[in-house]
Structure formats: C-alpha cells, structure tokens
Write an enzyme that holds these catalytic residues in place. Sequence first.
Site, PDB file in Angstrom:
ATOM      1  N   ASP A 133       0.828  -1.215   0.000  1.00 26.35           N
ATOM      2  CA  ASP A 133       0.000   0.000   0.000  1.00 26.35           C
ATOM      3  C   ASP A 133       0.862   1.266   0.000  1.00 26.35           C
ATOM      4  O   ASP A 133       1.881   1.351   0.697  1.00 26.35           O
ATOM      5  CB  ASP A 133      -0.888   0.043   1.248  1.00 26.35           C
ATOM      6  CG  ASP A 133      -1.975  -1.020   1.246  1.00 26.35           C
ATOM      7  OD1 ASP A 133      -1.856  -2.007   0.506  1.00 26.35           O
ATOM      8  OD2 ASP A 133      -2.946  -0.849   2.008  1.00 26.35           O
ATOM      9  N   HIS A 150      -1.149   4.580  -0.387  1.00 24.24           N
ATOM     10  CA  HIS A 150      -2.138   5.472   0.228  1.00 24.24           C
ATOM     11  C   HIS A 150      -1.819   6.963   0.103  1.00 24.24           C
ATOM     12  O   HIS A 150      -1.856   7.692   1.089  1.00 24.24           O
ATOM     13  CB  HIS A 150      -2.348   5.097   1.699  1.00 24.24           C
ATOM     14  CG  HIS A 150      -3.280   3.942   1.882  1.00 24.24           C
ATOM     15  ND1 HIS A 150      -4.574   3.954   1.419  1.00 24.24           N
ATOM     16  CD2 HIS A 150      -3.094   2.717   2.444  1.00 24.24           C
ATOM     17  CE1 HIS A 150      -5.159   2.795   1.708  1.00 24.24           C
ATOM     18  NE2 HIS A 150      -4.276   2.020   2.314  1.00 24.24           N
ATOM     19  N   ASP A 194      -4.157  -0.053  -3.426  1.00 23.60           N
ATOM     20  CA  ASP A 194      -4.308   1.023  -2.434  1.00 23.60           C
ATOM     21  C   ASP A 194      -3.310   2.148  -2.691  1.00 23.60           C
ATOM     22  O   ASP A 194      -2.499   2.515  -1.837  1.00 23.60           O
ATOM     23  CB  ASP A 194      -4.217   0.486  -0.996  1.00 23.60           C
ATOM     24  CG  ASP A 194      -5.517  -0.168  -0.543  1.00 23.60           C
ATOM     25  OD1 ASP A 194      -6.388  -0.425  -1.396  1.00 23.60           O
ATOM     26  OD2 ASP A 194      -5.675  -0.417   0.665  1.00 23.60           O
ATOM     27  N   ASP A 223      -6.210   7.480  -1.139  1.00 20.97           N
ATOM     28  CA  ASP A 223      -6.910   7.644   0.150  1.00 20.97           C
ATOM     29  C   ASP A 223      -5.929   7.772   1.328  1.00 20.97           C
ATOM     30  O   ASP A 223      -4.856   7.189   1.351  1.00 20.97           O
ATOM     31  CB  ASP A 223      -7.894   6.501   0.435  1.00 20.97           C
ATOM     32  CG  ASP A 223      -9.149   6.572  -0.421  1.00 20.97           C
ATOM     33  OD1 ASP A 223      -9.456   7.663  -0.926  1.00 20.97           O
ATOM     34  OD2 ASP A 223      -9.826   5.540  -0.581  1.00 20.97           O
ATOM     35  N   ARG A 224      -6.377   8.539   2.286  1.00 20.19           N
ATOM     36  CA  ARG A 224      -5.718   8.747   3.580  1.00 20.19           C
ATOM     37  C   ARG A 224      -4.499   9.664   3.517  1.00 20.19           C
ATOM     38  O   ARG A 224      -4.329  10.508   4.371  1.00 20.19           O
ATOM     39  CB  ARG A 224      -5.355   7.418   4.262  1.00 20.19           C
ATOM     40  CG  ARG A 224      -6.582   6.617   4.681  1.00 20.19           C
ATOM     41  CD  ARG A 224      -6.268   5.712   5.864  1.00 20.19           C
ATOM     42  NE  ARG A 224      -7.476   5.131   6.431  1.00 20.19           N
ATOM     43  CZ  ARG A 224      -7.928   3.912   6.183  1.00 20.19           C
ATOM     44  NH1 ARG A 224      -7.260   3.138   5.347  1.00 20.19           N
ATOM     45  NH2 ARG A 224      -9.025   3.481   6.757  1.00 20.19           N
ATOM     46  N   ASN A 237      -8.634  -2.643  -2.403  1.00 22.73           N
ATOM     47  CA  ASN A 237     -10.006  -2.336  -1.986  1.00 22.73           C
ATOM     48  C   ASN A 237     -10.307  -0.837  -2.006  1.00 22.73           C
ATOM     49  O   ASN A 237     -11.466  -0.432  -2.113  1.00 22.73           O
ATOM     50  CB  ASN A 237     -10.306  -2.925  -0.598  1.00 22.73           C
ATOM     51  CG  ASN A 237      -9.444  -2.342   0.493  1.00 22.73           C
ATOM     52  OD1 ASN A 237      -8.216  -2.349   0.402  1.00 22.73           O
ATOM     53  ND2 ASN A 237     -10.052  -1.833   1.545  1.00 22.73           N
ATOM     54  N   HIS A 238      -9.271   0.005  -1.947  1.00 21.66           N
ATOM     55  CA  HIS A 238      -9.504   1.454  -2.018  1.00 21.66           C
ATOM     56  C   HIS A 238      -9.672   1.955  -3.450  1.00 21.66           C
ATOM     57  O   HIS A 238     -10.070   3.107  -3.641  1.00 21.66           O
ATOM     58  CB  HIS A 238      -8.393   2.230  -1.307  1.00 21.66           C
ATOM     59  CG  HIS A 238      -8.597   2.292   0.174  1.00 21.66           C
ATOM     60  ND1 HIS A 238      -9.133   3.374   0.829  1.00 21.66           N
ATOM     61  CD2 HIS A 238      -8.368   1.360   1.139  1.00 21.66           C
ATOM     62  CE1 HIS A 238      -9.215   3.134   2.116  1.00 21.66           C
ATOM     63  NE2 HIS A 238      -8.748   1.910   2.339  1.00 21.66           N
ATOM     64  N   HIS A 258      -3.978  -8.039  -3.579  1.00 26.93           N
ATOM     65  CA  HIS A 258      -4.039  -6.990  -2.558  1.00 26.93           C
ATOM     66  C   HIS A 258      -4.375  -7.536  -1.171  1.00 26.93           C
ATOM     67  O   HIS A 258      -3.680  -7.242  -0.196  1.00 26.93           O
ATOM     68  CB  HIS A 258      -5.060  -5.908  -2.925  1.00 26.93           C
ATOM     69  CG  HIS A 258      -5.169  -4.875  -1.849  1.00 26.93           C
ATOM     70  ND1 HIS A 258      -4.160  -3.987  -1.586  1.00 26.93           N
ATOM     71  CD2 HIS A 258      -6.119  -4.649  -0.906  1.00 26.93           C
ATOM     72  CE1 HIS A 258      -4.493  -3.230  -0.550  1.00 26.93           C
ATOM     73  NE2 HIS A 258      -5.673  -3.619  -0.119  1.00 26.93           N
ATOM     74  N   ARG A 302     -13.684  -6.884   9.154  1.00 27.05           N
ATOM     75  CA  ARG A 302     -13.784  -5.754   8.219  1.00 27.05           C
ATOM     76  C   ARG A 302     -15.188  -5.627   7.622  1.00 27.05           C
ATOM     77  O   ARG A 302     -15.513  -4.594   7.040  1.00 27.05           O
ATOM     78  CB  ARG A 302     -12.796  -5.937   7.069  1.00 27.05           C
ATOM     79  CG  ARG A 302     -11.325  -5.881   7.452  1.00 27.05           C
ATOM     80  CD  ARG A 302     -10.495  -6.069   6.193  1.00 27.05           C
ATOM     81  NE  ARG A 302      -9.062  -6.165   6.409  1.00 27.05           N
ATOM     82  CZ  ARG A 302      -8.222  -5.129   6.427  1.00 27.05           C
ATOM     83  NH1 ARG A 302      -8.674  -3.899   6.283  1.00 27.05           N
ATOM     84  NH2 ARG A 302      -6.921  -5.327   6.591  1.00 27.05           N
ATOM     85  N   HIS A 312      -2.485  -4.681   2.345  1.00 24.33           N
ATOM     86  CA  HIS A 312      -3.808  -4.562   2.966  1.00 24.33           C
ATOM     87  C   HIS A 312      -3.809  -4.434   4.493  1.00 24.33           C
ATOM     88  O   HIS A 312      -4.798  -4.001   5.061  1.00 24.33           O
ATOM     89  CB  HIS A 312      -4.653  -5.770   2.523  1.00 24.33           C
ATOM     90  CG  HIS A 312      -6.126  -5.677   2.817  1.00 24.33           C
ATOM     91  ND1 HIS A 312      -6.879  -4.560   2.528  1.00 24.33           N
ATOM     92  CD2 HIS A 312      -7.001  -6.587   3.347  1.00 24.33           C
ATOM     93  CE1 HIS A 312      -8.146  -4.786   2.873  1.00 24.33           C
ATOM     94  NE2 HIS A 312      -8.237  -6.013   3.364  1.00 24.33           N
TER      95      HIS A 312
END
Length: 335
Positions: free
Chosen positions: A80, A82, A108, A111-112, A140-141, A190, A238, A265
Amino acid sequence: PAGRPPPPPPPLPPSPLLLLPTCSSSSAAMSDLDAHIETLKQCKIIPEDEVKTLCEKAKEILMEEQNVHHVAIPATVVGDIHGQFYDLLELFDVGGQVPSVNYVFMGDFVDRGYYSVETFLLLLALKVRYPKRVTLIRGNHESRQITQVYGFYDECLKKYGNTNVWKFCVDVFDCLCLSAVVDNSVLCVHGGLSPSLDTVDQIQDLHRLQEPPHEGPMCDLMWSDPDDDIQGWGISARGAGYVFGPDIADQFLYANHLELIARSHQLAMEGYKYFFGQLLVTVWSAPNYCYRCGNVAAILTINVDGVIDFSVFEPRPTHLRKVPDFSTRMPDYFL
C-alpha cells in the site's frame, strides 16, 4: 456490355480510429508523457484534459491485460502507498527508478495520504510510458464507494474544482488487474484468498470490469486477511472478505504449483510480516502510515535467481517533502 463487372466503388476515407500514429506523432506523445512524468514527480498536478487523455490511454493498455498478470524476474513487489507521494519518491530512490526496475504494485494507491491525485497519476503515467515495467493491481480502495469516504474524491474536487478527474480515475480502477504471478511462483494480490477460488485459472475467469461487489470472489481478493490462529475460513471483522488459516494457504499454493502469496492490505510495523511459516507475506510500503503510525515500510525484491529479499525504508526526510495548506477544514478521516 453484358458480363463486364461494375466499376469498383470509390475508396472510403480511412477511419480516424484506424489511423496508426506516425513515428512523429508517437514520439510527440511520448515526449508529452515524459513531460507529465516530470511535472508529477515535482508533486504538481497536470491539466484536466491531459488527465482524461492519460486515463483513456491507460484503459486501453490495462484492458489488454488478464485478471492474473504474469511478470518475469527480476521484479520488485510493492504494498500500500495510500497517497503518501513523497514516500513513493523515497521508495523509488531505495528500489530503483522505472524503467530500470520491474515493479508490481499491489493496490491502495489512493486515500488517507495528502497526495492521492499526484500518486495515482504518476503511477498511471509510468504504466502508460513503460507498460511492461509497471504492474498495477487493484486494491479495496480503488473503488468509487471507498474513495468517497477516505479522501480521494475530496482531494480531486479540491485540486480540480470539479469531480471529472475522480470520474476518469475510477473508470481506470475498473480496468486494473486483480492479481499477478511473478516467475510462476509468487502470487501477488491486494488482500488474500477466497473460499470461491481454488485455482489461479478461476481468478482468470472472473468479470473484473466493475465496481467491486460487496461479496464474492472479486471482493475477497481485495479484502481477505491471513490469520495464524485459525484453521479454515473465518468471518472478517472488516465486514467484507474472510480470514483464512495456514491450511487454506498451503492448499492453494500446492494446487497451483506456487511457493508464496505476497499481499498488502494490513499495516506491518516492520514493513513486512510473514504468516504461516513462510507461505504468505504482508508487504507494507507506506512508512509512518497516516503520518502518525511510526512504522517503517518495505518492498519485496525477487532477483534473477528467484531469491527473495526485502528493502526496508523510512519516510522521506522532512527537508525533501512538503505538507499541504491546512487553512481549509481538516477532513474527518484525519481526526
């Protein structure tokens, strides 16, 4: 006179879609791409119309790839990111620049972090410029629903003043491959495995061009996690995917003649973490995750002899990074 064939019809003008680029237009496109890469490497955005063109070209390239993308060694596997753009630059300084290194990114990208736009567009531009040297797996993002909650949507809106760039990018997300197999021995995905999938061929057969469903095999590949303390399958906290034990990983590797599952992940404080002896490894490539977790990051390298190693790295030094202007309200996901 009878028997003479009718004159041939006048030739149709060539369809613009069938016109192949000339050398000059092709090299012009490459030089535009190189210019975009240089701009993005300075953490500067490129114009909206150029993003649209980049995303259209990326979709063409990605659509040619199968759900399971095969990668030769030597290769470097990345977890990831991010949106931590400056730490991605640090990763390239540690692991080597594209195209001298063959990279597999396990999703990923967004995001964040503060710079999801620049991060994803740089990776996409590198993919279009060097398609055989960059593999982008969906995380998943990489979804419409998740990015509207965790930052990418808001960032696109703030930086471009509308949601067009977000729309271009999420359409690209739908085209990303679901996994990769490196050297016919390492499965890169992922999240993890799925109770609906016993073989790599079954991953190949999935319909991937869609927003990830809330359940089922495509969802599981992006959401599942290993668990050293169970056997078989368990319910995931989750709310999507499953947790799976060592027996599941062992079975999958054996059935598919593979040696290792590499996935991301989950935050790994040391940058990577083995599960199930050495059947599965989590690779995490966002150092000091969310700018506060205090973890180091890692990338996994597989050399020309198939030997696995890890390069662990710290965040980019403060004097080589910048922080966005927070005069506007701090988004909830940082609080």
